[in-house]
Design a protein around this motif. Structure first.
Motif, PDB file in Angstrom:
ATOM      1  N   SER A 153      33.066  46.554  51.242  1.00  0.00           N
ATOM      2  CA  SER A 153      31.731  46.299  51.073  1.00  0.00           C
ATOM      3  C   SER A 153      30.737  47.518  50.788  1.00  0.00           C
ATOM      4  N   THR A 180      32.426  43.587  48.220  1.00  0.00           N
ATOM      5  CA  THR A 180      31.230  42.625  48.556  1.00  0.00           C
ATOM      6  C   THR A 180      29.927  43.419  48.515  1.00  0.00           C
ATOM      7  N   ILE A 182      26.340  43.812  49.763  1.00  0.00           N
ATOM      8  CA  ILE A 182      25.623  43.213  50.740  1.00  0.00           C
ATOM      9  C   ILE A 182      24.451  42.856  50.458  1.00  0.00           C
ATOM     10  N   THR A 185      24.234  39.076  49.781  1.00  0.00           N
ATOM     11  CA  THR A 185      24.345  38.266  50.654  1.00  0.00           C
ATOM     12  C   THR A 185      23.019  38.150  51.471  1.00  0.00           C
ATOM     13  N   LYS A 206      22.892  44.186  60.256  1.00  0.00           N
ATOM     14  CA  LYS A 206      23.874  43.224  60.669  1.00  0.00           C
ATOM     15  C   LYS A 206      25.382  43.545  60.161  1.00  0.00           C
ATOM     16  N   HIS A 207      25.214  44.502  58.885  1.00  0.00           N
ATOM     17  CA  HIS A 207      26.327  44.772  58.312  1.00  0.00           C
ATOM     18  C   HIS A 207      26.807  46.267  58.597  1.00  0.00           C
ATOM     19  N   ASP A 209      29.530  47.290  59.522  1.00  0.00           N
ATOM     20  CA  ASP A 209      30.794  47.478  59.022  1.00  0.00           C
ATOM     21  C   ASP A 209      31.135  47.684  57.572  1.00  0.00           C
ATOM     22  N   LEU A 210      29.849  47.988  56.870  1.00  0.00           N
ATOM     23  CA  LEU A 210      29.843  48.270  55.130  1.00  0.00           C
ATOM     24  C   LEU A 210      30.604  49.403  55.159  1.00  0.00           C
TER      25      LEU A 210
END
Length: 314
Positions: A153, A180, A182, A185, A206-207, A209-210
């Motif tokens: 991502s 992905t 982000i 989304t 919130k992401h 882990d990108l």
């Protein structure tokens, strides 16, 4: 020979160079003109430096347009360009209005084909678009060998305070890679082109882990390596003190720079190679081919840092 007024972004100047009709442009607007006259961007746009401007791209000076000997106005979407002329009008002051794509939804190739058709430069347009297709086809073929691209991502930002998504040309292009995005989304309205980083900071955070932040600024061909690094460091400094500074990607400096000025096919190729380094794609060869065959750049020695910068790689 049909002459053009460019009431759009500098991407139309890129398209005209790629199609081989730089000499058809007789006037630009203030936005495009700044790239033609700025010492940092003149390597790419010097051919347009002496052209007059018709003013703002959204509400240009209609009297200047009327006085021009141009045959057509390359304007783009009525939402952003030539808004002071009725959106349904097909001409103004005897000049055909061409509302063609340049960046919207990555529609660069469509714009090239249409302007080639209108200016009787079909052969040049076809050659340029076939080259773009060949780049995307080669990259796409390599990417098809990767089974789970979506588990990787990224976030695409054009500055420390703005991220691209959905209909934005670069974000659209990056999404095609299959990783992905982000931004998509977070901004789910497909007609939008991005959002404010501070406004959507909670959603972005919130992401955590990108995998990568892809920064897409203008990078100029006269820059030294030190100037490129300075541009990166200035951006990083702003990002690391901003609303998403807690992201691991920021703390670990998992951030790359890709030149916004490039045709979307090359943004696609470079980002794909960075996100999935094992693919067999010669991005440097592709960029060199573009500079040599589809721009008016002269006496330039290729330097990768002018097109993409990965901290620690140079």
């Amino acid at each position: 020979m049909k002459k053009l007024i460019v009431v759009n972004t500098q991407r139309v100047l890129d398209i005209c160079m790629g199609v081989g009709i730089s000499d058809r442009v007789v006037a630009t607007n203030d936005y495009a003109n700044q790239y033609a006259t700025n010492i940092d961007s003149q390597y790419m746009y010097k051919a347009f430096a002496s052209l007059p401007s018709v003013g703002d791209r959204k509400t240009p000076d209609l009297e200047s347009i009327a006085k021009s000997d141009a045959d057509a106005i390359y304007a783009g979407s009525e939402k952003y360009y030539l808004t002071n002329v009725d959106s349904g009008a097909t001409s103004y002051a005897g000049k055909t209005i061409l509302r063609l794509a340049s960046w919207e939804n990555g529609g660069y190739a469509n714009g090239a084909l249409m302007i080639g058709f209108f200016t009787d430069a079909d052969e040049g347009a076809e050659k340029f678009v076939r080259w773009m297709d060949s780049v995307e086809s080669k990259v796409g073929s390599e990417l098809s060998k990767i089974s789970d691209k979506s588990s990787t991502s990224f976030l695409n930002v054009s500055s420390a305070t703005y991220f691209g998504a959905q209909a934005d040309g670069v974000a659209t292009t990056l999404t095609k890679i299959g990783a992905t995005n982000i931004g998509n989304t977070i901004i789910t309205d497909t007609s939008k082109v991005g959002g404010s980083v501070p406004t959507y900071a909670e959603d972005i955070n919130k992401h955590n882990d990108l995998d990568l932040i892809i920064y897409t600024p203008y990078m100029y061909l006269n820059y030294s390596d030190e100037q490129v690094k300075e541009k990166y460091n200035t951006f990083y400094s702003s990002l690391s003190t901003g609303k998403i500074s807690a992201l691991d990607a920021v703390k670990n400096q998992d951030i790359v720079m890709i030149n916004y000025e490039l045709p979307f096919c090359l943004v696609y190729a470079i980002a794909a190679k960075i996100l999935f380094p094992d693919i067999d794609v010669d991005v440097d060869g592709m960029i060199k081919e573009y500079i040599d065959d589809y721009t008016d750049v002269e006496s330039y020695t290729y330097i990768p840092n002018h097109f993409y910068y990965i901290p620690g790689s140079a």
